[in-house]
Design a protein around this motif. Structure first.
Motif, PDB file in Angstrom:
ATOM      1  N   ALA A 187       0.848  -1.197   0.000  1.00 53.74           N
ATOM      2  CA  ALA A 187       0.000   0.000   0.000  1.00 53.74           C
ATOM      3  C   ALA A 187       0.880   1.243   0.000  1.00 53.74           C
ATOM      4  O   ALA A 187       1.882   1.312   0.719  1.00 53.74           O
ATOM      5  CB  ALA A 187      -0.906  -0.008   1.229  1.00 53.74           C
ATOM      6  N   HIS A 188       0.506   2.218  -0.801  1.00 56.45           N
ATOM      7  CA  HIS A 188       1.263   3.469  -0.893  1.00 56.45           C
ATOM      8  C   HIS A 188       0.310   4.648  -0.748  1.00 56.45           C
ATOM      9  O   HIS A 188      -0.842   4.588  -1.159  1.00 56.45           O
ATOM     10  CB  HIS A 188       1.991   3.556  -2.237  1.00 56.45           C
ATOM     11  N   GLY A 189       0.819   5.743  -0.151  1.00 53.84           N
ATOM     12  CA  GLY A 189       0.009   6.948   0.044  1.00 53.84           C
ATOM     13  C   GLY A 189       0.819   8.187  -0.283  1.00 53.84           C
ATOM     14  O   GLY A 189       1.988   8.105  -0.675  1.00 53.84           O
ATOM     15  N   ILE A 190       0.192   9.347  -0.124  1.00 46.97           N
ATOM     16  CA  ILE A 190       0.908  10.607  -0.309  1.00 46.97           C
ATOM     17  C   ILE A 190       1.665  10.927   0.976  1.00 46.97           C
ATOM     18  O   ILE A 190       1.399  10.357   2.031  1.00 46.97           O
ATOM     19  CB  ILE A 190      -0.049  11.751  -0.689  1.00 46.97           C
ATOM     20  N   THR A 191       2.607  11.846   0.876  1.00 44.78           N
ATOM     21  CA  THR A 191       3.391  12.273   2.034  1.00 44.78           C
ATOM     22  C   THR A 191       3.124  13.750   2.292  1.00 44.78           C
ATOM     23  O   THR A 191       3.282  14.574   1.383  1.00 44.78           O
ATOM     24  CB  THR A 191       4.890  12.049   1.795  1.00 44.78           C
ATOM     25  N   VAL A 192       2.696  14.085   3.503  1.00 39.21           N
ATOM     26  CA  VAL A 192       2.449  15.481   3.892  1.00 39.21           C
ATOM     27  C   VAL A 192       3.236  15.756   5.157  1.00 39.21           C
ATOM     28  O   VAL A 192       3.048  15.085   6.174  1.00 39.21           O
ATOM     29  CB  VAL A 192       0.950  15.749   4.126  1.00 39.21           C
ATOM     30  N   THR A 193       4.138  16.722   5.085  1.00 40.33           N
ATOM     31  CA  THR A 193       4.957  17.100   6.234  1.00 40.33           C
ATOM     32  C   THR A 193       4.620  18.529   6.634  1.00 40.33           C
ATOM     33  O   THR A 193       4.613  19.433   5.794  1.00 40.33           O
ATOM     34  CB  THR A 193       6.454  16.999   5.894  1.00 40.33           C
ATOM     35  N   VAL A 194       4.327  18.730   7.911  1.00 40.48           N
ATOM     36  CA  VAL A 194       3.911  20.046   8.418  1.00 40.48           C
ATOM     37  C   VAL A 194       4.979  20.559   9.375  1.00 40.48           C
ATOM     38  O   VAL A 194       5.406  19.848  10.285  1.00 40.48           O
ATOM     39  CB  VAL A 194       2.554  19.952   9.143  1.00 40.48           C
ATOM     40  N   GLY A 195       5.386  21.801   9.157  1.00 38.17           N
ATOM     41  CA  GLY A 195       6.437  22.382   9.988  1.00 38.17           C
ATOM     42  C   GLY A 195       5.915  23.048  11.244  1.00 38.17           C
ATOM     43  O   GLY A 195       6.338  24.146  11.585  1.00 38.17           O
ATOM     44  N   SER A 196       4.994  22.439  11.933  1.00 37.02           N
ATOM     45  CA  SER A 196       4.514  22.970  13.211  1.00 37.02           C
ATOM     46  C   SER A 196       4.004  21.817  14.049  1.00 37.02           C
ATOM     47  O   SER A 196       3.539  20.814  13.517  1.00 37.02           O
ATOM     48  CB  SER A 196       3.397  23.999  13.017  1.00 37.02           C
ATOM     49  N   SER A 197       4.114  21.978  15.347  1.00 32.64           N
ATOM     50  CA  SER A 197       3.618  20.936  16.236  1.00 32.64           C
ATOM     51  C   SER A 197       2.127  21.135  16.467  1.00 32.64           C
ATOM     52  O   SER A 197       1.615  22.247  16.408  1.00 32.64           O
ATOM     53  CB  SER A 197       4.365  20.993  17.568  1.00 32.64           C
ATOM     54  N   GLY A 198       1.449  20.034  16.713  1.00 31.05           N
ATOM     55  CA  GLY A 198       0.030  20.123  17.036  1.00 31.05           C
ATOM     56  C   GLY A 198      -0.888  20.231  15.849  1.00 31.05           C
ATOM     57  O   GLY A 198      -2.097  20.388  16.017  1.00 31.05           O
ATOM     58  N   ALA A 199      -0.350  20.150  14.641  1.00 26.35           N
ATOM     59  CA  ALA A 199      -1.209  20.245  13.456  1.00 26.35           C
ATOM     60  C   ALA A 199      -1.867  18.899  13.187  1.00 26.35           C
ATOM     61  O   ALA A 199      -1.270  17.847  13.376  1.00 26.35           O
ATOM     62  CB  ALA A 199      -0.401  20.690  12.241  1.00 26.35           C
ATOM     63  N   ALA A 200      -3.121  18.944  12.746  1.00 24.00           N
ATOM     64  CA  ALA A 200      -3.853  17.732  12.375  1.00 24.00           C
ATOM     65  C   ALA A 200      -4.023  17.717  10.863  1.00 24.00           C
ATOM     66  O   ALA A 200      -4.386  18.734  10.257  1.00 24.00           O
ATOM     67  CB  ALA A 200      -5.210  17.687  13.061  1.00 24.00           C
ATOM     68  N   ILE A 201      -3.747  16.567  10.255  1.00 25.31           N
ATOM     69  CA  ILE A 201      -3.875  16.420   8.809  1.00 25.31           C
ATOM     70  C   ILE A 201      -5.084  15.542   8.518  1.00 25.31           C
ATOM     71  O   ILE A 201      -5.174  14.414   9.018  1.00 25.31           O
ATOM     72  CB  ILE A 201      -2.613  15.797   8.197  1.00 25.31           C
ATOM     73  N   TYR A 202      -6.001  16.072   7.730  1.00 25.53           N
ATOM     74  CA  TYR A 202      -7.180  15.318   7.311  1.00 25.53           C
ATOM     75  C   TYR A 202      -7.014  14.933   5.842  1.00 25.53           C
ATOM     76  O   TYR A 202      -6.518  15.719   5.026  1.00 25.53           O
ATOM     77  CB  TYR A 202      -8.445  16.154   7.488  1.00 25.53           C
ATOM     78  N   TYR A 203      -7.440  13.701   5.532  1.00 26.20           N
ATOM     79  CA  TYR A 203      -7.358  13.194   4.164  1.00 26.20           C
ATOM     80  C   TYR A 203      -8.771  12.882   3.665  1.00 26.20           C
ATOM     81  O   TYR A 203      -9.631  12.469   4.440  1.00 26.20           O
ATOM     82  CB  TYR A 203      -6.520  11.916   4.109  1.00 26.20           C
ATOM     83  N   GLY A 204      -8.974  13.089   2.374  1.00 25.87           N
ATOM     84  CA  GLY A 204     -10.286  12.806   1.812  1.00 25.87           C
ATOM     85  C   GLY A 204     -10.191  12.466   0.337  1.00 25.87           C
ATOM     86  O   GLY A 204      -9.193  12.775  -0.327  1.00 25.87           O
ATOM     87  N   SER A 205     -11.242  11.854  -0.174  1.00 25.16           N
ATOM     88  CA  SER A 205     -11.301  11.509  -1.598  1.00 25.16           C
ATOM     89  C   SER A 205     -11.978  12.604  -2.412  1.00 25.16           C
ATOM     90  O   SER A 205     -12.032  12.528  -3.642  1.00 25.16           O
ATOM     91  CB  SER A 205     -12.054  10.193  -1.783  1.00 25.16           C
ATOM     92  N   THR A 206     -12.527  13.621  -1.734  1.00 25.26           N
ATOM     93  CA  THR A 206     -13.070  14.804  -2.396  1.00 25.26           C
ATOM     94  C   THR A 206     -12.408  16.030  -1.784  1.00 25.26           C
ATOM     95  O   THR A 206     -11.767  15.952  -0.733  1.00 25.26           O
ATOM     96  CB  THR A 206     -14.597  14.903  -2.217  1.00 25.26           C
ATOM     97  N   GLU A 207     -12.564  17.162  -2.437  1.00 26.29           N
ATOM     98  CA  GLU A 207     -11.914  18.379  -1.964  1.00 26.29           C
ATOM     99  C   GLU A 207     -12.378  18.722  -0.546  1.00 26.29           C
ATOM    100  O   GLU A 207     -13.568  18.699  -0.245  1.00 26.29           O
ATOM    101  CB  GLU A 207     -12.205  19.539  -2.904  1.00 26.29           C
ATOM    102  N   LEU A 208     -11.421  19.061   0.315  1.00 26.25           N
ATOM    103  CA  LEU A 208     -11.717  19.381   1.708  1.00 26.25           C
ATOM    104  C   LEU A 208     -11.633  20.881   1.923  1.00 26.25           C
ATOM    105  O   LEU A 208     -10.728  21.557   1.421  1.00 26.25           O
ATOM    106  CB  LEU A 208     -10.735  18.664   2.641  1.00 26.25           C
ATOM    107  N   THR A 209     -12.593  21.410   2.683  1.00 23.89           N
ATOM    108  CA  THR A 209     -12.643  22.832   2.997  1.00 23.89           C
ATOM    109  C   THR A 209     -12.849  23.004   4.491  1.00 23.89           C
ATOM    110  O   THR A 209     -13.022  22.028   5.230  1.00 23.89           O
ATOM    111  CB  THR A 209     -13.795  23.528   2.241  1.00 23.89           C
ATOM    112  N   ASN A 210     -12.862  24.256   4.922  1.00 19.32           N
ATOM    113  CA  ASN A 210     -13.096  24.527   6.339  1.00 19.32           C
ATOM    114  C   ASN A 210     -14.471  24.048   6.781  1.00 19.32           C
ATOM    115  O   ASN A 210     -14.690  23.753   7.955  1.00 19.32           O
ATOM    116  CB  ASN A 210     -12.948  26.030   6.608  1.00 19.32           C
ATOM    117  N   GLU A 211     -15.400  23.959   5.843  1.00 14.40           N
ATOM    118  CA  GLU A 211     -16.763  23.555   6.185  1.00 14.40           C
ATOM    119  C   GLU A 211     -16.938  22.035   6.267  1.00 14.40           C
ATOM    120  O   GLU A 211     -17.808  21.562   6.985  1.00 14.40           O
ATOM    121  CB  GLU A 211     -17.759  24.120   5.152  1.00 14.40           C
ATOM    122  N   ASN A 212     -16.119  21.279   5.537  1.00 20.84           N
ATOM    123  CA  ASN A 212     -16.407  19.842   5.470  1.00 20.84           C
ATOM    124  C   ASN A 212     -15.261  18.927   5.898  1.00 20.84           C
ATOM    125  O   ASN A 212     -15.409  17.710   5.862  1.00 20.84           O
ATOM    126  CB  ASN A 212     -16.845  19.462   4.047  1.00 20.84           C
TER     127      ASN A 212
END
Length: 363
Positions: A187-212
């Motif tokens: 299994a392979h996925g994308i790689t997302v690296t965030v330069g801050s502590s405490g950040a949460a990364i959400y993944y989705g199969s459709t476009e993600l916005t602040n509302e959804n």
């Protein structure tokens, strides 16, 4: 007739003197006192003292406070001089000291605090103004008070208006990359690296916005195992940083098989049958197939047409059988080595000869 001389004095007349002056406010021009009752028009001299003091001066006071003005009138030929006093007040000037609102990003140094002075301020006066805030570069996003203070200058009454320091979200450093590779069963996925502590990364199969993002997305990574392409959307949330959204693709190509690696059991073999007059199988199917391959196709016309049926021939001769291995959804088709199979001539002793089939002598 008798005459007599008598001497007499005419005394100077007294005056009934009063003095008055109107109050003023610090910073305004001083009001001029006026006298009433200077009947002899004697010379008037004004002097000033703090209220309750006996030390008078010709200097007009300028500092806010309670004062007394004394009017002194010189005697004239016909009138006595006199003095009169009156109290007056120099009021404090009203000013407003207002802190300027400020803002800065989370993690940034606190901006210099400033203020504005409104009202009847006299340029050059020292008010000793200072400002302070509870915000710091490590404070969370939000609003914090800015308070102003001053030295209580006796010439002023000050209204202090505090401000607010707003900590806004900082820009977050995000590095995102997709995956491109060949099917390997993992299994392979994308790689997302965030330069801050405490950040949460959400993944989705459709476009993600602040509302959804919290309903259409998940903090569990999206992966792909089979060949194909999947677009993964991401949305990064951190209380002190600006949200970041984007997408990357997982691209998995079908795997290819090198026919040089075929085992003997995975190859079809020539049958080389003997002519019988009926269709004969030209090859034997392999006993096993490479992993990821479901069937073998054959062609006896140079690859123009293919079938998964074992090819047959009837007439004697040599037949070239092309071989193609058919992959599943994760493996590319490939052609193996062609198999050459021959239908051999039947031997003459293989059939009983009857009398009618024998030549006879004519004698």
């Amino acid at each position: 007739a008798t005459s007599a001389a008598t001497s007499f004095d005419i005394a100077k007349a007294a005056i009934s003197l009063t003095v008055s002056i109107t109050d003023w406010t610090y910073g305004q021009a001083a009001n001029v006192p006026s006298v009433n009752g200077n009947t002899g028009n004697g010379t008037v001299t004004y002097s000033y003292a703090e209220k309750g003091s006996t030390e008078y001066s010709a200097t007009v006071p300028t500092i806010a406070g309670d004062y007394t003005v004394r009017a002194t009138i010189a005697a004239t030929d016909n009138y006595n001089g006199g003095e009169a006093t009156a109290d007056f007040y120099i009021g404090k000037a009203a000013i407003t000291i207002t802190a300027d609102d400020k803002s800065g990003k989370y993690g940034a140094d606190i901006a210099a605090l400033t203020w504005q002075i409104g009202g009847s301020f006299v340029d050059g006066d020292e008010l000793g103004i200072s400002a302070a805030t509870t915000a710091s570069k490590t404070s969370d996003v939000g609003e914090y008070p800015i308070t102003v203070a001053w030295n209580g200058n006796a010439n002023y009454t000050a209204t202090l208006v505090n401000g607010k320091y707003t900590i806004t979200k900082a820009d977050v450093t995000v590095t995102a990359s997709g995956y491109t590779g060949v099917y390997d069963g993992a299994a392979h996925g994308i790689t997302v690296t965030v330069g801050s502590s405490g950040a949460a990364i959400y993944y989705g199969s459709t476009e993600l916005t602040n509302e959804n993002y919290s309903t259409a997305g998940s903090t569990s990574a999206i992966t792909r195992t089979d060949a194909g392409t999947t677009t993964v959307y991401y949305y990064i949330v951190s209380g002190n940083y600006e949200a970041v959204s984007g997408s990357k693709a997982i691209e998995i190509a079908k795997a290819s098989f090198d026919k040089a690696n075929l085992a003997t059991a995975q190859k079809p073999t020539a049958t080389n049958p003997t002519y019988t007059g009926s269709p004969l199988a030209l090859v034997d199917a392999p006993s096993s197939l490479p992993s990821g391959y479901t069937k073998v196709h054959y062609s006896i016309d140079g690859g123009n047409t293919w079938t998964d049926m074992i090819p047959t021939g009837t007439n004697t001769g040599s037949y070239t059988v092309s071989v193609k291995y058919v992959g599943d959804g994760n493996h590319n088709d490939f052609e193996g080595n062609a198999v050459v199979s021959s239908i051999n001539r039947a031997s003459s002793g293989s059939t009983q000869t009857t009398d009618v089939q024998k030549p006879t002598a004519t004698n």
